[in-house]
Design an enzyme around this catalytic site. Structure first.
Site, PDB file in Angstrom:
ATOM      1  N   PRO A   2     -23.010 106.402  62.604  1.00  0.00           N
ATOM      2  CA  PRO A   2     -22.866 107.825  62.294  1.00  0.00           C
ATOM      3  C   PRO A   2     -21.689 108.060  61.352  1.00  0.00           C
ATOM      4  O   PRO A   2     -20.640 107.438  61.487  1.00  0.00           O
ATOM      5  CB  PRO A   2     -22.604 108.460  63.660  1.00  0.00           C
ATOM      6  CG  PRO A   2     -23.235 107.520  64.628  1.00  0.00           C
ATOM      7  CD  PRO A   2     -23.040 106.153  64.054  1.00  0.00           C
ATOM      8  N   GLU A   3     -21.885 108.941  60.383  1.00  0.00           N
ATOM      9  CA  GLU A   3     -20.820 109.259  59.438  1.00  0.00           C
ATOM     10  C   GLU A   3     -20.164 110.578  59.829  1.00  0.00           C
ATOM     11  O   GLU A   3     -20.502 111.180  60.849  1.00  0.00           O
ATOM     12  CB  GLU A   3     -21.388 109.303  58.023  1.00  0.00           C
ATOM     13  CG  GLU A   3     -21.909 107.947  57.560  1.00  0.00           C
ATOM     14  CD  GLU A   3     -22.165 107.880  56.071  1.00  0.00           C
ATOM     15  OE1 GLU A   3     -21.625 108.719  55.323  1.00  0.00           O
ATOM     16  OE2 GLU A   3     -22.925 106.984  55.640  1.00  0.00           O
TER      17      GLU A   3
END
Length: 287
Positions: A2-3
């Site tokens: 996840p960013e």
């Protein structure tokens, strides 16, 4: 993994449940994730009130009434659950129940009791408990660059971070010491919007291009957060939904497809930089 937009989406989903709530019946189901859990972790969480929920880069920070801050990094497959529900539908199945749930607790306030769990099938995430006044000085945070969603982020930060660097701008933007929280997806998208080749030496970018790049970074992140992040592999937000920004990608994951720029005859190309896939249009994005 996840960013920044995905982590911010999780933070916003958890905040209404956890902020101001007392954590009770904390249960730890294994001794470690990527790193060992802090000593006496359940006891140190149990009975505390969550006073604030913040995000720094890709970290979630839960500031507690005990004077400590509970830090969580989601790693690749880490995700929180609410009320025991497995969150979202995933491209790569990674069940959150059973042996994959490593931490659970209840968040209580008058008239509200919610079960919160943390599952991580691949166990690349990790958690810590830090004295709140010491968080900024901890090794996880002390060298991080500016937050790209903050009002203080500007072209001046990029100019200072890129000064003297011959490395490609794509690689420079992934350096967390220059900009905190940027990841592969949104760097590709921001560079496309700016018309900058990911192969351009970072230190050679001019002032006007840096201005456009700083604006594009901020804008693409804002749009992604508003869309709920991008669902790739195992990401889901804290309410069980998936993000939708991936349906707006201009270049990421579109190798061999036509460029989205009107009248551009270019085709999206994929190259590998420092072991990561880079997507760009060689016609629109110039060195």
């Amino acid at each position: 993994m996840p960013e920044l937009p995905e982590v911010e989406t999780v933070r916003r989903g958890l905040e209404p449940v956890l902020k101001g709530a007392r954590l009770v019946q904390v249960r730890q189901n294994r001794s470690d994730l990527r790193f060992p859990f802090p000593e006496r972790f359940p006891e140190r969480l149990d009975g505390t009130v969550v006073e604030r929920l913040e995000r720094r880069a890709k970290y979630l920070l839960f500031e507690l009434s005990s004077g400590e801050t509970w830090v969580t990094h989601l790693g690749m497959t880490g995700r929180f659950t609410l009320d025991g529900d497995v969150l979202g539908e995933f491209e790569d199945k990674a069940p959150a129940a059973g042996k994959h749930e490593h931490l659970s607790l209840f968040a209580e306030r008058p008239g509200l009791r919610r079960r919160v769990g943390f599952a991580d099938a691949r166990r690349f995430g990790f958690m810590g408990l830090l004295a709140t006044p010491d968080v900024a000085r901890h090794a996880w945070f002390r060298d991080l660059g500016p937050e790209p969603l903050s009002n203080q982020f500007s072209a001046a930060d990029l100019k200072a971070g890129f000064a003297g660097r011959t490395a490609p701008v794509k690689s420079a933007l992934l350096d967390q010491r220059i900009v905190a929280g940027l990841g592969n997806i949104y760097v590709c998208e921001a560079l496309y919007r700016t018309g900058v080749s990911p192969l351009s030496p970072a230190g050679r970018l001019s002032g006007p291009r840096l201005e456009r790049l700083a604006l594009a970074i901020r804008q693409v992140l804002i749009e992604a957060v508003e869309a709920g992040g991008s669902t790739l592999k195992d990401f889901a937000n804290a309410e069980g939904g998936q993000g939708y920004f991936q349906h707006r990608f201009d270049v990421y994951g579109r190798e061999g497809e036509a460029c989205h720029t009107p009248a551009c005859p270019g085709v999206v190309r994929r190259v590998v930089q420092a072991g990561r896939s880079t997507f760009y249009c060689p016609r629109c994005q110039r060195r």
